[in-house]
Design a protein around this motif. Structure first.
Motif, mmCIF file in Angstrom:
data_model
loop_
_atom_site.group_PDB
_atom_site.id
_atom_site.type_symbol
_atom_site.label_atom_id
_atom_site.label_comp_id
_atom_site.label_asym_id
_atom_site.label_seq_id
_atom_site.Cartn_x
_atom_site.Cartn_y
_atom_site.Cartn_z
ATOM 1 N N PRO A 1 0.782 -1.216 0.120
ATOM 2 C CA PRO A 1 0.139 0.064 -0.103
ATOM 3 C C PRO A 1 0.880 1.307 0.147
ATOM 4 O O PRO A 1 0.578 2.512 -0.805
ATOM 5 N N LEU A 2 2.092 1.447 0.708
ATOM 6 C CA LEU A 2 2.844 2.571 0.748
ATOM 7 C C LEU A 2 3.535 2.786 -0.629
ATOM 8 O O LEU A 2 3.886 3.807 -1.248
ATOM 9 N N VAL A 3 3.992 1.453 -1.107
ATOM 10 C CA VAL A 3 4.901 1.440 -2.477
ATOM 11 C C VAL A 3 3.926 1.841 -3.428
ATOM 12 O O VAL A 3 4.376 2.654 -4.404
ATOM 13 N N ASN A 4 2.686 1.381 -3.547
ATOM 14 C CA ASN A 4 1.772 1.902 -4.550
ATOM 15 C C ASN A 4 1.408 3.137 -4.698
ATOM 16 O O ASN A 4 0.739 3.770 -5.742
ATOM 17 N N THR A 5 1.531 4.024 -3.708
ATOM 18 C CA THR A 5 1.523 5.494 -3.576
ATOM 19 C C THR A 5 2.296 5.985 -4.753
ATOM 20 O O THR A 5 1.889 7.005 -5.274
ATOM 21 N N GLY A 6 3.485 5.564 -5.177
ATOM 22 C CA GLY A 6 4.149 5.917 -6.039
ATOM 23 C C GLY A 6 5.212 7.242 -5.457
ATOM 24 O O GLY A 6 5.857 7.888 -6.386
ATOM 25 N N GLU A 7 5.157 7.531 -4.360
ATOM 26 C CA GLU A 7 5.731 8.638 -3.615
ATOM 27 C C GLU A 7 7.069 7.734 -2.816
ATOM 28 O O GLU A 7 6.996 7.022 -2.288
ATOM 29 N N ILE A 8 8.040 8.482 -3.362
ATOM 30 C CA ILE A 8 9.499 7.753 -3.078
ATOM 31 C C ILE A 8 9.663 7.763 -1.526
ATOM 32 O O ILE A 8 9.955 6.821 -0.922
ATOM 33 N N ALA A 9 9.302 8.876 -0.592
ATOM 34 C CA ALA A 9 9.490 8.960 0.721
ATOM 35 C C ALA A 9 8.577 7.752 1.516
ATOM 36 O O ALA A 9 8.827 6.843 2.168
ATOM 37 N N LEU A 10 7.139 7.411 0.644
ATOM 38 C CA LEU A 10 6.490 6.272 1.062
ATOM 39 C C LEU A 10 6.923 5.106 0.763
ATOM 40 O O LEU A 10 6.808 4.199 1.627
ATOM 41 N N VAL A 11 7.551 4.859 -0.378
ATOM 42 C CA VAL A 11 8.376 3.717 -0.778
ATOM 43 C C VAL A 11 9.174 3.448 0.240
ATOM 44 O O VAL A 11 9.529 2.228 0.762
ATOM 45 N N PHE A 12 10.043 4.351 0.781
ATOM 46 C CA PHE A 12 11.327 4.063 1.690
ATOM 47 C C PHE A 12 10.684 3.593 2.965
ATOM 48 O O PHE A 12 10.893 2.768 3.751
ATOM 49 N N LEU A 13 9.428 4.449 3.331
ATOM 50 C CA LEU A 13 8.864 4.275 4.561
ATOM 51 C C LEU A 13 8.149 2.446 4.528
ATOM 52 O O LEU A 13 8.455 2.077 5.748
ATOM 53 N N GLY A 14 7.622 2.218 3.549
ATOM 54 C CA GLY A 14 7.040 0.967 3.426
ATOM 55 C C GLY A 14 8.401 -0.224 3.624
ATOM 56 O O GLY A 14 8.222 -1.446 4.402
ATOM 57 N N LEU A 15 9.421 0.065 2.861
ATOM 58 C CA LEU A 15 10.708 -0.645 3.040
ATOM 59 C C LEU A 15 11.187 -0.863 4.534
ATOM 60 O O LEU A 15 11.883 -1.595 5.024
ATOM 61 N N LEU A 16 11.354 0.427 5.047
ATOM 62 C CA LEU A 16 11.816 0.603 6.447
ATOM 63 C C LEU A 16 10.868 -0.133 7.606
ATOM 64 O O LEU A 16 11.505 -0.927 8.448
#
Length: 463
Positions: free
Chosen positions: A341-356
């Motif tokens: 759900p975080l990666v699918n936003t397409g926002e790099i900051a949220l991609v990072f948050l999902g991975l973190l």
């Protein structure tokens, strides 16, 4: 370099030897550097598999199939990890941990460097993917033998009340390796953007492995042999056929220990196996993000993985391996559900948050593993036991996780299918953990084989 040991230090007898504090610091440094080099090499391949190999080695198969084939080469190497584990376990239990670590380091480095020199499919045809697969197999053999030797060097040198912390030292080499691999790829994406990255930019991180071989070799050469193996050798108690003894007496323990690692490894290979990198950057996919920022997000998240791996190793010395793992499995399931759900936003900051967020569970189910595994197996078959359990767990968990994730999304059209798959693997890991007793602090030396041979599996008296 070594001094007489007291009867209370780590469970060895007064006739044995123990590492001095200086020896221990050298071992910690050497295992961190050595595993960093090994896993940088291993992960740089996985990064390239998700970013470029489909286009330059498997393009005639068509976009969808080419990507699956590229990820299959990542998984293929896992099938050869048991061979590396068998060989390393056999020779490590007979001739020592140190010599095996030197051989695996060189094999991994040479294989990685040669990948960077490979011609593409356009240049030499089908020979290109065949050679690529052969070199990936050599990487798999090396990785299968590396881990057991590194963790035993760390844990068997450690004071018995700090095995989790010392055992976390080779473990943190894995996220450091991911950090370096992602960082190198991100730098090359800046230096050689677009088509230049496909033409030559991806090769530079592979060729850089030559430098790392020499650094790792020099550092590992200065490390003393494990005191447990030294004592076994002095008593001439090396097991002649350690693998035969392992499967004859401890086969159930090997399988349960493998499932413990499988739950962690499946989730870990979402980033280390290149799946997230491809999913987020694929121009034909739903996001189509720039390559560089995604690689930096993965690199940044690997710092979190490092921190939580070290923290959990330290915590396992205080609250126990089993309790630390249970916390980790819960965190890993939460991370699996929140990742896409975080990666699918397409926002790099949220991609990072999902991975973190995912790295919290990854760290807590990885940091205590070295100490947990070392305390499960008797001294005479310990190298074989930890290496083969790790290799089998890697096959059951991470080997084809990127391939499975790709196939699930293509067949279902939703990333929730991948999330459910990762949660299911975490549940299997939790069940395997609950089947094992916590053996924190058990003596590791050869005088205590009888105690070590008592099965840690609930409901069994011996393995």
């Amino acid at each position: 370099m070594s001094s007489p040991i007291s009867p209370t230090a780590g469970g060895f007898t007064p006739t044995g030897t123990i590492s001095t504090p200086a020896d221990r610091r050298r071992v910690v440094f050497a295992t961190v550097v050595g595993t960093t080099v090994e896993w940088y090499d291993f992960f740089i391949y996985a990064q390239a598999a998700g970013l470029v190999f489909a286009a330059i080695f498997f393009e005639p198969a068509g976009p969808g199939i080419a990507l699956i084939l590229s990820f299959l080469t990542v998984g293929l190497s896992f099938l050869f990890r048991p061979l590396g584990a068998f060989l390393a376990g056999h020779f490590g239990d007979k001739y020592g941990r140190r010599v095996v670590l030197m051989v695996t380091l060189i094999l991994m480095g040479v294989s990685t460097t040669l990948v960077g020199l490979l011609p593409t499919y356009a240049a030499i045809g089908v020979a290109a993917p065949i050679l690529l697969i052969f070199l990936r197999i050599l990487q798999g053999i090396s990785a299968g033998g590396e881990w057991g030797g590194a963790v035993l060097m760390a844990v068997e040198h450690a004071p018995k009340n700090k095995r989790g912390l010392f055992g976390a030292s080779p473990q943190i080499g894995v996220p450091i390796g991911l950090l370096l691999a992602s960082g190198m790829m991100a730098i090359m994406a800046l230096i050689a953007p677009g088509d230049a990255f496909l033409e030559w930019g991806w090769r530079v991180p592979f060729l850089f492995s030559v430098v790392l071989i020499f650094v790792g070799y020099y550092i590992r050469k200065r490390v003393e042999e494990s005191p447990v193996f030294v004592e076994l050798a002095e008593r001439r108690e090396e097991t002649k056929t350690p693998i035969v003894q392992l499967f004859r007496k401890h086969w159930a323990l090997v399988l349960i220990a493998a499932f413990v690692f499988a739950g962690n490894n499946a989730a870990g290979y979402m980033s280390t196996g290149g799946y997230i990198q491809n999913y987020a950057t694929n121009p034909a996919g739903p996001l189509g993000l720039d390559r560089g920022p995604v690689l930096w997000a993965v690199a940044g998240a690997s710092v979190g993985w490092l921190v939580f791996t070290w923290l959990s190793g330290w915590m396992s010395d205080i609250i126990g391996r089993r309790t630390t793992y249970i916390i980790g499995w819960i965190a890993l399931a939460i991370g699996a559900v929140t990742l896409f759900p975080l990666v699918n936003t397409g926002e790099i900051a949220l991609v990072f948050l999902g991975l973190l967020i995912l790295t919290v569970g990854l760290g807590f189910t990885y940091g205590p593993q070295a100490a947990l595994y070392a305390e499960l197996f008797p001294a005479s078959v310990r190298f074989s036991g930890v290496s083969i359990s790790y290799a089998i767990g890697a096959i059951l968990g991470g080997a084809f996780a990127p391939t499975i994730a790709t196939a699930l999304v293509q067949s279902t059209g939703t990333t929730w299918s991948v999330a459910f798959y990762l949660v299911g693997m975490a549940v299997l890991g939790l069940i395997a953990t609950l089947l094992l007793r916590d053996r924190r602090g058990i003596p590791l030396g050869p005088d205590h084989e009888a105690e070590q041979a008592v099965s840690p599996i609930y409901g069994m008296s011996r393995s």
